[in-house]
Design an enzyme around this catalytic site. Sequence first.
Site, PDB file in Angstrom:
ATOM      1  N   HIS A   1      -7.908  -2.001   9.335  1.00 30.67           N
ATOM      2  CA  HIS A   1      -7.646  -2.341  10.737  1.00 30.67           C
ATOM      3  C   HIS A   1      -8.316  -1.447  11.774  1.00 30.67           C
ATOM      4  CE1 HIS A   1      -4.779  -5.118   9.114  1.00 30.67           C
ATOM      5  NE2 HIS A   1      -3.893  -4.202   8.772  1.00 30.67           N
TER       6      HIS A   1
ATOM      7  N   GLN B   1       0.817  -1.208   0.000  1.00 27.83           N
ATOM      8  CA  GLN B   1       0.000   0.000   0.000  1.00 27.83           C
ATOM      9  C   GLN B   1       0.857   1.268   0.000  1.00 27.83           C
ATOM     10  OE1 GLN B   1      -0.546  -2.659   1.896  1.00 27.83           O
ATOM     11  NE2 GLN B   1      -2.570  -3.342   1.246  1.00 27.83           N
TER      12      GLN B   1
ATOM     13  N   GLY C   1       7.383 -14.058  -4.007  1.00 28.67           N
ATOM     14  CA  GLY C   1       6.848 -14.121  -2.651  1.00 28.67           C
ATOM     15  C   GLY C   1       5.597 -13.290  -2.513  1.00 28.67           C
TER      16      GLY C   1
ATOM     17  N   TRP D   1      -4.539   3.770   7.576  1.00 27.08           N
ATOM     18  CA  TRP D   1      -4.054   2.552   8.222  1.00 27.08           C
ATOM     19  C   TRP D   1      -3.916   2.715   9.729  1.00 27.08           C
ATOM     20  CZ3 TRP D   1       1.472   1.216   9.433  1.00 27.08           C
ATOM     21  CH2 TRP D   1       1.658  -0.165   9.697  1.00 27.08           C
ATOM     22  N   ARG D   2      -4.688   1.977  10.443  1.00 27.53           N
ATOM     23  CA  ARG D   2      -4.406   1.759  11.860  1.00 27.53           C
ATOM     24  C   ARG D   2      -3.388   0.627  11.924  1.00 27.53           C
ATOM     25  NH1 ARG D   2      -6.399  -2.119  15.364  1.00 27.53           N
ATOM     26  NH2 ARG D   2      -5.783  -1.674  17.516  1.00 27.53           N
ATOM     27  N   ALA D   3      -2.209   0.936  12.451  1.00 28.29           N
ATOM     28  CA  ALA D   3      -1.083   0.012  12.337  1.00 28.29           C
ATOM     29  C   ALA D   3      -1.362  -1.316  13.022  1.00 28.29           C
ATOM     30  CB  ALA D   3       0.175   0.647  12.922  1.00 28.29           C
TER      31      ALA D   3
ATOM     32  N   GLN E   1      -2.060  -9.762  -4.545  1.00 29.16           N
ATOM     33  CA  GLN E   1      -3.420 -10.219  -4.265  1.00 29.16           C
ATOM     34  C   GLN E   1      -4.485  -9.259  -4.767  1.00 29.16           C
ATOM     35  OE1 GLN E   1      -2.794 -10.739  -0.101  1.00 29.16           O
ATOM     36  NE2 GLN E   1      -3.817  -8.832   0.447  1.00 29.16           N
TER      37      GLN E   1
ATOM     38  N   GLU F   1      -8.548  -4.789   5.351  1.00 31.04           N
ATOM     39  CA  GLU F   1      -8.443  -5.871   6.325  1.00 31.04           C
ATOM     40  C   GLU F   1      -9.080  -5.391   7.614  1.00 31.04           C
ATOM     41  OE1 GLU F   1      -4.309  -6.534   6.661  1.00 31.04           O
ATOM     42  OE2 GLU F   1      -4.192  -7.851   4.918  1.00 31.04           O
TER      43      GLU F   1
ATOM     44  N   TYR G   1      -6.672  -7.001  13.047  1.00 35.00           N
ATOM     45  CA  TYR G   1      -6.187  -8.318  13.472  1.00 35.00           C
ATOM     46  C   TYR G   1      -6.378  -8.555  14.966  1.00 35.00           C
ATOM     47  CZ  TYR G   1      -3.255  -8.386   9.184  1.00 35.00           C
ATOM     48  OH  TYR G   1      -2.778  -8.368   7.907  1.00 35.00           O
TER      49      TYR G   1
END
Length: 597
Positions: A473, A165, A186, A438-440, A208, A494, A497
């Site tokens: 996140h 990103q 990878g 982004w929330r890390a 992806q 996402e 997590y």
Amino acid sequence: MPHTPSSETPAVRRRAVLAAATAAAVPAVAGLTAAPASASSRGKRLRALPGGGDLGPNVLVFDPSTPDIQSRLDAVFRQQEAAQFGTGRYALLFRPGTYHGLNAQLGFYTSIAGLGLSPDDTTINGDVTVDAGWFGGNATQNFWRSAENLALVPVSGTNRWAVAQAAPFRRMHIRGGLNLAPSGYGWASGGYIADSRVDGEIGPYSQQQWYTRDSAIGSWLNGVWNMVFSGVEGAPAQSFPDPPYTTLHTTPVSREKPFLYVDGAGAFRVFLPARRTDARGVTWGNGTPRGSSLPLSRFYVAKPGVSAATLNQALAQGLNLLLTPGIYHLDRPIQVNRADTVVLGLGYATLIPDNGVTALKVADVDGVRLAGFLVDAGPVNSPVLLEVGPAGASRDHSANPTTVQDVFVRIGGAGAGKATTSMVINNRHTIVDHTWVWRADHGEGVGWETNRADYGVVVNGHDVLATGLFVEHFNKYDVLWNGQRGRTIFFQNEKAYDAPNQAAIQNGSVKGYAAYKVGAHVTAHEGWGLGSYCYYNVDPTIVQHHGFAAPNVPGVKFHDLLVVSLGGQGQYEHVINDLGAPTSGTSTVPSTVVSYP
């Protein structure tokens, strides 16, 4: 034969542990003879600030006669290669001409750009490379770097750009192919291309998801989960979900990012591309591109350490802002109150709001351009980090919208940071063209309450368009869209997590907050190519009812939605509302909905 990942071996995650677990414009003041600015709070008149000036030590400007270019590029790369949360910021600028035998490897917070009006004015016979050797061949953390306004003739015929990103690839001409995967194919998690021409094949391989806008390509090789194209000549045909291509013939509205260039006298100017409707293909290549330009004297050239008061004084004088590379601490918001103001960052200039203030606010005015900077939350909670328009903004900006381009927001990771809402869009007709909010999930100051951030992007304005929306996140809704007639082309998400348990994410009677929620009163909205992934590694038993939530009315439409459970760490019961099959066990296979309702 190159490896093309199957759905069983997707590009999964950022951290090594997760990878293992998933085996993851107004008159200016040229010369500043204008009257002094308004009085200060002590009643004293302020001396007018100058426009223009040098770009500071972290902007390296080359021309074809510059000696030892490669060694200088290598020195920056050695410093920045693995400095994911470091303070270094660099812009590498190349004056028009032809360069030979260069390999510009780009690390964190490094931007490379040509200084011509067209990419073909600045040709590098060589490469601009992003790979992932620093991270064991995993490209999922190759954030915060960019390439712009160059023509490349790759040494091997194919240039490697293995990014995740916040790594835009704009106004580039690749006279050959483009490989979006790291050496060894990878994991990879990108990305964004706009206003670019790739003469050969683009091979995403392990990427992806990807969004390509208003470009021209020779061909496209494969897709993993979510490949979206709008206004791209040579794009593959619509075929979601197999292959997972979402293809729009044109982009409804676009206006390319402002960029620095040199005029015939060698002086710096900023080009402001014109707005396009039903856009397709690149804006350059047939004479001077459509738009206007401003001399550097119309900009206050800011250096790290300058105060927010000085930045606001410059804006009040009628200057625009050019933020040179570095860190800027703000004790009050930057206030953009004038129509057609440009705030342009170089080399990932970073704004950090202190004491819980908002970093930047835009008034309900036409044509503001925000581009090329990072907002990093401070340790005291900010209710909002970036506010585009005041609450209740209602003016029609359709002929001259505000654009927010390559403006990124981060909460945590580089240290403690909190914000209730990261980005609020109140102004009508705003175009958000490529953002990562982004929330890390890794780095310093990371934890469910440590870097608390409930909402990523909240859209209250009507007629807002997002092209390339990456939001991840957040503790509650990642995107909450309350405005009418909103449109999103490409969304990547996402869920957080680190939710400790099911109760922590419970949303009344609903299991979890949707990644993308359209407000219950909204009667018109449309989205194309949207994906949400879960990886509840703290409590893998967590169930997320759906990735998307929207009113079930004829004017709210979605095309090509997917949800994915990464390795079975948490599950989705549905895709949107109660529609769509659940994700399946430990198999990292998307559940899709092609059309809603």
